[in-house]
Structure formats: structure tokens, C-alpha cells
Enzyme design. Structure first.
Site, PDB file in Angstrom:
ATOM      1  N   GLY A   1     -25.154  19.003 -33.884  1.00  0.00           N
ATOM      2  CA  GLY A   1     -24.385  18.219 -33.605  1.00  0.00           C
ATOM      3  C   GLY A   1     -22.536  18.443 -32.879  1.00  0.00           C
ATOM      4  O   GLY A   1     -22.881  19.610 -33.318  1.00  0.00           O
ATOM      5  N   SER A   2     -21.944  18.316 -33.462  1.00  0.00           N
ATOM      6  CA  SER A   2     -20.957  18.790 -33.259  1.00  0.00           C
ATOM      7  C   SER A   2     -19.786  17.964 -33.867  1.00  0.00           C
ATOM      8  O   SER A   2     -19.893  16.606 -33.861  1.00  0.00           O
ATOM      9  CB  SER A   2     -20.285  19.818 -31.980  1.00  0.00           C
ATOM     10  OG  SER A   2     -21.585  20.174 -31.727  1.00  0.00           O
ATOM     11  N   ASN A   3     -18.002  18.314 -34.107  1.00  0.00           N
ATOM     12  CA  ASN A   3     -16.943  18.149 -34.047  1.00  0.00           C
ATOM     13  C   ASN A   3     -15.728  18.685 -33.148  1.00  0.00           C
ATOM     14  O   ASN A   3     -16.415  20.214 -32.984  1.00  0.00           O
ATOM     15  CB  ASN A   3     -16.480  17.575 -35.793  1.00  0.00           C
ATOM     16  CG  ASN A   3     -17.129  17.425 -36.970  1.00  0.00           C
ATOM     17  OD1 ASN A   3     -17.480  16.054 -36.921  1.00  0.00           O
ATOM     18  ND2 ASN A   3     -17.608  17.910 -37.376  1.00  0.00           N
TER      19      ASN A   3
ATOM     20  N   ASN B   1     -19.956  12.713 -32.381  1.00  0.00           N
ATOM     21  CA  ASN B   1     -21.204  12.370 -31.854  1.00  0.00           C
ATOM     22  C   ASN B   1     -21.921  11.050 -31.678  1.00  0.00           C
ATOM     23  O   ASN B   1     -22.877  11.015 -32.176  1.00  0.00           O
ATOM     24  CB  ASN B   1     -22.958  13.005 -32.469  1.00  0.00           C
ATOM     25  CG  ASN B   1     -22.552  14.522 -33.195  1.00  0.00           C
ATOM     26  OD1 ASN B   1     -22.119  15.243 -34.040  1.00  0.00           O
ATOM     27  ND2 ASN B   1     -22.303  15.661 -31.471  1.00  0.00           N
TER      28      ASN B   1
ATOM     29  N   ARG C   1     -19.100  10.437 -40.343  1.00  0.00           N
ATOM     30  CA  ARG C   1     -18.475  11.512 -40.142  1.00  0.00           C
ATOM     31  C   ARG C   1     -17.480  11.320 -39.202  1.00  0.00           C
ATOM     32  O   ARG C   1     -16.148  12.079 -38.728  1.00  0.00           O
ATOM     33  CB  ARG C   1     -18.965  12.494 -39.074  1.00  0.00           C
ATOM     34  CG  ARG C   1     -18.243  14.269 -38.905  1.00  0.00           C
ATOM     35  CD  ARG C   1     -19.833  15.195 -38.408  1.00  0.00           C
ATOM     36  NE  ARG C   1     -20.875  15.024 -38.484  1.00  0.00           N
ATOM     37  CZ  ARG C   1     -20.904  15.349 -37.202  1.00  0.00           C
ATOM     38  NH1 ARG C   1     -20.125  15.365 -36.639  1.00  0.00           N
ATOM     39  NH2 ARG C   1     -22.142  14.636 -36.978  1.00  0.00           N
TER      40      ARG C   1
END
Length: 812
Positions: free
Chosen positions: A259-261, A531, A560
Site C-alpha cells: 500500500g502507500s500514502n 489506497n 488511514r
């Protein structure tokens, strides 16, 4: 010329210089097509300047030379991980490690080495990658990328010839071997299909036609009959509701291992009117999907710094003196299914507009350690391979009447490195958009970017099957009418030619969306993605109008996403932002679910645990962060995992989700839900049974061990919504969370101040090398534990003034 002369003089004068000269090319390496590919490194060379934390700054005069230096430097840090990956893409794991052992999961979802080998050996036998390399650009990879791959293979081989392996993971192993440019391309192919064929490897290799009277081909030879778990039979088809839920879970961000931000701020929010970017990918901490840091320079042509996925010759996420970008794993579903109507009496033929078409047999043979070779048949159609399922929870039975074929458009996409190289040369976010329009190479990620002119960009420029909502409405089978709205997985009627995917005029390959259809948002005060779909990229300017296959609109966001939008919207409203503000956001370690739920849980705790005042006190006193010194964080984390796993999502909150208030809803924990008290009591009992104090600081029981030393790790899980994501591995007997499976990896906080050098701070959470003998095995991990950063050395003056400077000249 001036730069090269200066570097030459530096290399000769500096006492720290190490000159490494590769030997002449070694023996030819045979490829499966019967051709020989000699690792051609004659005349190739590069200068590698190492600065703090083992970060290489690679300077070369051409793309083959740059690839050479990059392959050499990656091998120096990660030779065992790289060699293991090359075994995978060549279908040789079973030969060396046995068929039943499991791969590390970095290049496919295969459960066993045999399944992995059957798939990748099939790709080799079919010449798939060779065909893509031969495809002219823009549909195929460009000349410069192919030259980088050629140089990378030569540099990797030069390192092997000139160095002794000290990593115990492969020291003395006979499976560490020279590679070719084709091997490098095969690895890129594997990364490209991770979300499609790579997700379905077990289903592709295990699919078997049922035995049927008059069947055209029914496997029956030794070593080919269906085994345990293999698809094939004449029973009923999949249950639509269960399949839809399994498909939703399969593609749900909360269940992903990546995943990622990322957030980009426009100049309207910053102290100097220039852009800012914070990239925070969440990738595995072990194995072949690790990032590796470098700077790549061809004077006058390319100068980019950032992170590369291991085995790639380009910077995938990074920055230069004008623009910075990061990627987040996208919600677009990069595959679809075609439901086949089989010819009566022949399950290996199917009907299209009433005419029979035979499936194509691909007979694949895999060598096995201490055993006879194993042969299997794979079955391919005009749509792609027949697949028996998408994982154990999503079976797709091959019956006497029906089979399912998988379409993965990224199996025709070897352009990802062209996109990355174009990004490295870009001068603005507008240039990035043009690169995406021209190359169309990103298989499963969004792009978030900012530039020195103050512009911001979000775009979901993915290679996706061209599933329009109209097509799904016209052509979905009864199964697809349930799976598509629930998950974005389309199941189309394969018996009708009119249900083909068609083409967009601006797409570089058939059957995919063109750039004009992609969700995009430019030059808003902020763009952020964690995500979820593109909908809430900016909370006050929601994106709509895209097809369901890209993601949902108006649905509940993850914790998130909610926490991230709250944080960055507040930062943008405050204004005057600098790189330091990005650094603070990265390590704030706020747990949004703690802010939403902890007070409710503490109030309900005395009734749930009438004999345990300590647990209630600890939860009430928790500071709602996942810092290493936070007390009560571990107890709440263990409780919340149980609560969300046992209480249905619709029953977890008293105030439900509202699309009119997506950031603040749902809220107010349903402490009266069946299972609440048990989840709380079980969490308390678990910690006490493990000898862990309920108010122990998080870092005492969330840590990694490197070279015998504990390194405490902050951050929190997907379920708690922590920006600085840490998905750790629970080991009660070992003292708690004793390793990190995946989470924060390569972080970059980038801005500009009007000078020639970007203002950049970076961090590689797991460090450059997986070799425990390397001085760069855990040095950045210790920085990460302390919330400290690396000051990027981008400009020449900063590189040459590094107190850790070490110069290596590599030649072929």
C-alpha cells in the site's frame, strides 16, 4: 566533459578510492530458445560515489553504462535477493529448493515453487517477453530502456565475477548465476502482472478440464492428473454472493500486502509558493519487492534520485531538481474474467457466436530437485489462460459446461520502465502527465506529484481492462452482475464477440482505457491518496464520473484515508508549509481509530471487565499514538484486531457511514455489540499470558532484531489508520511483535527553495542491504526507529563534501 574530468581526478587523488575492474566476458549463457547471449560488458563503465548509509550516486556517459553501474551496485547490496528472483522468473525454483517449498511471494502469489515454476516456465516457453521486447515503441519498451537492461545485466555479472559473496543466504550457492538482459526484462514482466496473472498463478497452473465423454483432450499421463486443490470437475458453478464477497476481500486495500500514502501540496499552501511532496510507500520488508536507493546521472541527459524496486534499472519513485513523485497502490482492478460456454462433450473447446474454438495447450515441464521432471498442461484461449480460481477463497470450477478465462492487459505491458525513465527526465507535473500519456506503463499504481513551480497532481493512470459500466451492464453473466458492483471484477459473456473490450483511440494497446478516461486532479491545494479510490483525493473536490473498474464512488473510506485527509486538509488550511512539516506528519504516529474509539472503549470497559480496573485505566490513559514510548497502544491494538475480526463491519459503529460526511463517519463504537466484551477480555488475557504488562511501552514489544540487537519500531496497523503504517508479525513467545512483514519503506519529503538543489529528506526503513555482514544492513533502520532522516545529497557540491564519500570506478 568537465564533470567526467573532475571525477577522474577525484578518483585518482582520494585515499578512499576503490577501483574495481571487471574481467572480460565469461562463458555464454544459454537461453531457452536455443540462442546464446554473451554478457556483453566490453567498454562499459560507471563511477559510483557512495555517501552516508551506503547510498550510491551513479554517473555514466550513456544508458548502457548507467545500467552497468546500477546493476553492479544493486548486486553489491542485494545479490542473494536478486539471484533468488532470477531463479523465480526462469522457472528454476523446484530444481534447487524442491517443489513444495514456498517462494517469498514477491513476484507472484504462487503457493509453492512448483506452481511458480510452471507459470514462469510457461511464460518462457511461449516467448512472451521476447515478443514484448520486439514490439516497437510506444506499445513496446523504448531503446533507452532496453539499453539500461542490457547494461544492468552486464553490471550484475561483473560484480559476480569480481567479488566474493558474504551474505549467508546464498554464499557458495550453485543457483547464483550470470543473467542476461532478457532475465531483467522477465523480472519487469513479473512485476507488471502482479495484479493479474501473478495473482492467479495457482489457478492458471492447476486448471484441469473435467473428464467427459468425447473430450478432445483429457490429461491422464503420469504427473498430469489433477491433484489436491486443483480445479476440474462437473459440479455446480460458483455461488454468486460468496464469490462477490471473496472478490471484494481479494482486492480490498486492508487485505493487501502493499500500500502507500502520498500527498502533494500546491504552492498555495507552502511558505514559498513552491510544491511539496511526501511519499510513504508500504511495501514488504523482506524479499524481492524491497526498494533500493540511488542517484542516476548522465550529464546533460538525466539526473534523478530515489528508489528502485530490486532488479529494475530505473528509479521508480523519486525526484529531481524540478519535480518529485510517488506512487500509491490503486483500486483499479487490473484483470477481468470471461465465462466460456463449452462445446458439449468437449470441455477444451468453447463457443463464440455459435462457432467452436479450440483451447491452446501449453505443455510445461519443470525440473525437480531429487525427482523426475513434472509436466503439466496449461490451457489458453483468445481471452487468456483458463483459470481454476483466484486464490483458495475464490474458486472458479471448470465444469463440463463452463470455464473461466483470465484477461490481464498488463501481460502485454513492458512499458513501466519507460514511464519511470520519463519521470526522471521530467521538469514539471505537466511533463509527468505527458509521459503517462505517451508511455501508459503503470500497471497497478496511482501517481501523486508536485513541482518547483507550485503545481500538484494526482492521476490514476493505470493499465486497466476496458470495462465500461455500459459493457458490464450489457455483457455480464449472472455471476458478473454480482461481482462487478461489489468488487470491480467483471465476468463477461465469452460466448459473444460483441462483449469484447474494444479500444480507445488514445490507448497504446487494444483493450485498455486511454488517458482521457483516467481520474485526474491538478493544482488543488492538496492531493492525497492512501489506497482508497480517487473519489476523496481532495475532500472538497471529490472526483466522480469514472467507471466502476477504477474504484468506488461515495463509499466508506478506510481509517488511514480518513486520518490522512483530516491531517493534510488541516495542514493545507494552516498554510506556510515546509519540508519539516512533512517530516512531522510522517512520524506523528497518530492512530485515528484511537481518537474515534478509545474513549468509548474506556467508558464501556468497567461493565465489560468488572474485575479488571487496570485494563480500563490503561486504555483510558493511552495517548492515542503508536509511538515507541506509548503506553496502552499495544493493548488497544490487540483488542481492536479482535473486535474488527469478530464483529461484522455493519455492527461496529453506532453512527453509520454517510457519503455526505465521509471523513467523520462512521463513528461512536458500538460497545453493546456481541463480541465487544470478549474481544477486550481476550486481549487482556493474551498479554498477561505472554508476560507483557498492559501498560508496557509499545517499543518494548514491537521491534525487529538485527545482528542480535533489538530495534524498537513505531507506527501502527491498517486497522488503526496510522499514516506510518507498520504491519508486524506477532510472536507472543518472543515478546510481542518481533518483525515487520510490510509497512513504511522508502520515504521522501521533497520541496524546493529556489536554488539549484531540491530540499529533500529520505529514509529507507529496512536499510540498503539484506546482507547481515553489510554495514548498511540496519543503519537506516536505527534512524527510522528514532524518527530521524537522511539529508539527500543531490548536487555535486553536496556529494563531494560527504564525510563518508567513497568512490568506486567500475569497468567491463
Amino acid at each position: 566533459m568537465h564533470l567526467r574530468t573532475r571525477l577522474k581526478h577525484l578518483a585518482l587523488a582520494c585515499a578512499a578510492v576503490a577501483v574495481v575492474t571487471a574481467t572480460a566476458p565469461g562463458p555464454a549463457v544459454a537461453d531457452p530458445g536455443g540462442r546464446d547471449h554473451r554478457p556483453s560488458d566490453r567498454g562499459l563503465s560507471a563511477v559510483i560515489r557512495y555517501t552516508e548509509y551506503g547510498i550510491p550516486h551513479i554517473v555514466a556517459r550513456s544508458y548502457p553504462d548507467l545500467g552497468f553501474g546500477t546493476g553492479w551496485a544493486q548486486a553489491a547490496d542485494q545479490v542473494c535477493v536478486l539471484a533468488d528472483g532470477f531463479l523465480t522468473v526462469n522457472g528454476d525454483r523446484s530444481r534447487h529448493f524442491g517443489p513444495e517449498a514456498a517462494p517469498d511471494g514477491s513476484l507472484s502469489s504462487a503457493a509453492t515453487n512448483l506452481s511458480s515454476d510452471l507459470y514462469f516456465r510457461g511464460v518462457k516457453d511461449a516467448g512472451t517477453v521476447e515478443g514484448l521486447l520486439a514490439t516497437p515503441a510506444p506499445a513496446g519498451p523504448g531503446h533507452d530502456v532496453k539499453e539500461l537492461m542490457r547494461g544492468w545485466a552486464a553490471g550484475y555479472n561483473a560484480w559476480l565475477r569480481g567479488n566474493r559473496i558474504t551474505d549467508p543466504a546464498c554464499a557458495g550457492a550453485d543457483w547464483v548465476r550470470p543473467v542476461t538482459a532478457l532475465d531483467v526484462a522477465r523480472r519487469s514482466f513479473a512485476v507488471s502482472v502482479l495484479g493479474g496473472q501473478g495473482r492467479a498463478v495457482d489457478g492458471i497452473t492447476a486448471a484441469r478440464p473435467p473428464a467427459a465423454a468425447g473430450a478432445g483432450t483429457a490429461p491422464g499421463a503420469a504427473g498430469t492428473a489433477p491433484g489436491a486443490g486443483e480445479a476440474g470437475g462437473s459440479g455446480e458453478g460458483p455461488d454468486p454472493e460468496r464469490t462477490a464477497e471473496a472478490a471484494r476481500a481479494l482486492f480490498a486495500p486492508e487485505n493487501a500486502t502493499m500500500g502507500s500514502n502520498a500527498v502533494a501540496f500546491s504552492g498555495a499552501t507552502t511558505a514559498n509558493g513552491r510544491g511539496l511532496l511526501l511519499g510513504n510507500p508500504h511495501y514488504p520488508w523482506q524479499g524481492g519487492r524491497r526498494f533500493w536507493q540511488s542517484q542516476q546521472t548522465i550529464p546533460g541527459e538525466l539526473n534523478v534520485s530515489g528508489a528502485s524496486l530490486l532488479g529494475t534499472a530505473v528509479v521508480n519513485i523519486g525526484f529531481n531538481d524540478r519535480v518529485a513523485w510517488s506512487h500509491t497502490v490503486a483500486t483499479g482492478v487490473p484483470l477481468n474474467l470471461h465465462q466460456l460456454a463449452l462445446v458439449p462433450g468437449d470441455p477444451t473447446a468453447y463457443l463464440v457466436d455459435g462457432r467452436p474454438e479450440r483451447m491452446t495447450e501449453r505443455r510445461v515441464t519443470v525440473a525437480v530437485k531429487d525427482g523426475t521432471p513434472v509436466s503439466r498442461t496449461q490451457w489458453w484461449t483468445r481471452y487468456g489462460p483458463v483459470v481454476g480460481g483466484l486464490g483458495p477463497q475464490l474458486p472458479l470450477p471448470w465444469t463440463t459446461t463452463t470455464a473461466y478465462a483470465l484477461n490481464d492487459p498488463n501481460a502485454a505491458n513492458l512499458r513501466g520502465s519507460d514511464t519511470a525513465l520519463g519521470f526522471g527526465k521530467a521538469r514539471s507535473t505537466r511533463d509527468l502527465s505527458e509521459v503517462l500519456r505517451r508511455t501508459q506503463g503503470l500497471p497497478w499504481v496511482n501517481t501523486v506529484a508536485a513541482d518547483s513551480s507550485g503545481r500538484s497532481l494526482f492521476t490514476q493512470a493505470q493499465v486497466l481492462p476496458r470495462i465500461t459500466d455500459d459493457l458490464a451492464a450489457r455483457c455480464s453473466t449472472p455471476l458478473g452482475r454480482v461481482t462487478y458492483p461489489a468488487s470491480g471484477v467483471a465476468v463477461l459473456d465469452g460466448s459473444r464477440a460483441e462483449c469484447g473490450l474494444g479500444s480507445d483511440p488514445d490507448a497504446v494497446q487494444p483493450g485498455v482505457f486511454g488517458p482521457a478516461r483516467m481520474p485526474v486532479l491538478r493544482d488543488t491545494p492538496y492531493v492525497v491518496n492512501s489506497n482508497d479510490s480517487a473519489w476523496l483525493t481532495h475532500a472538497e473536490r471529490p472526483l466522480t464520473g469514472y467507471e466502476r473498474v477504477f474504484g468506488t464512488i461515495g463509499t466508506q473510506r478506510s481509517p488511514r484515508t480518513r486520518g490522512g485527509v483530516e491531517d493534510v486538509a488541516a495542514m493545507a488550511a494552516r498554510g506556510g508549509l515546509r519540508v519539516a512539516d512533512l517530516q512531522r506528519q510522517q512520524f506523528a504516529n497518530r492512530a485515528p481509530i484511537g481518537d474515534l474509539a478509545a474513549a468509548d472503549v474506556a467508558r464501556a470497559c468497567p461493565a465489560a471487565l468488572p474485575d479488571d480496573t487496570e485494563a480500563c485505566r490503561v486504555i483510558g490513559a493511552w495517548d492515542r499514538t503508536m509511538n515507541t514510548d506509548s503506553r496502552g497502544a499495544l493493548l488497544f491494538d490487540r483488542f481492536w484486531r479482535r473486535f474488527t475480526a469478530t464483529v461484522p463491519s455493519a455492527q461496529q459503529w453506532q453512527v453509520p457511514f454517510s457519503a455526505a460526511d465521509p471523513v467523520r463517519t462512521p463513528h461512536t463504537v458500538n460497545t453493546g455489540a456481541a463480541g465487544f466484551a470478549k474481544a477486550l477480555g481476550d486481549a487482556v488475557a493474551e498479554l498477561r499470558a505472554a508476560g507483557i504488562a498492559l501498560d508496557a511501552p509499545l517499543g518494548a514489544h514491537q521491534f525487529v532484531v538485527r545482528n542480535g540487537q533489538r530495534i524498537p519500531v513505531g507506527g501502527g496497523t491498517e486497522s488503526l489508520g496510522v499514516w506510518n503504517k507498520t504491519e508486524p508479525v506477532w510472536n507472543a513467545a518472543g515478546g510481542g511483535y518481533t518483525e515487520v512483514a510490510h509497512g513504511t519503506s522508502h520515504v521522501q519529503a521533497v520541496g524546493w527553495d529556489g536554488g539549484r538543489c531540491p530540499v529533500a529528506r529520505t529514509l529507507l526503513s529496512y536499510s540498503q542491504s539484506s546482507n547481515p555482514a553489510s554495514p548498511h544492513h540496519a543503519d537506516q533502520t536505527r534512524l527510522y526507529a528514532g524518527g530521524r532522516w537522511v539529508t539527500s545529497r543531490f548536487c555535486e557540491k553536496d556529494i563531494l563534501s560527504s564525510p563518508a564519500l567513497r568512490v568506486v570506478v567500475v569497468r567491463g
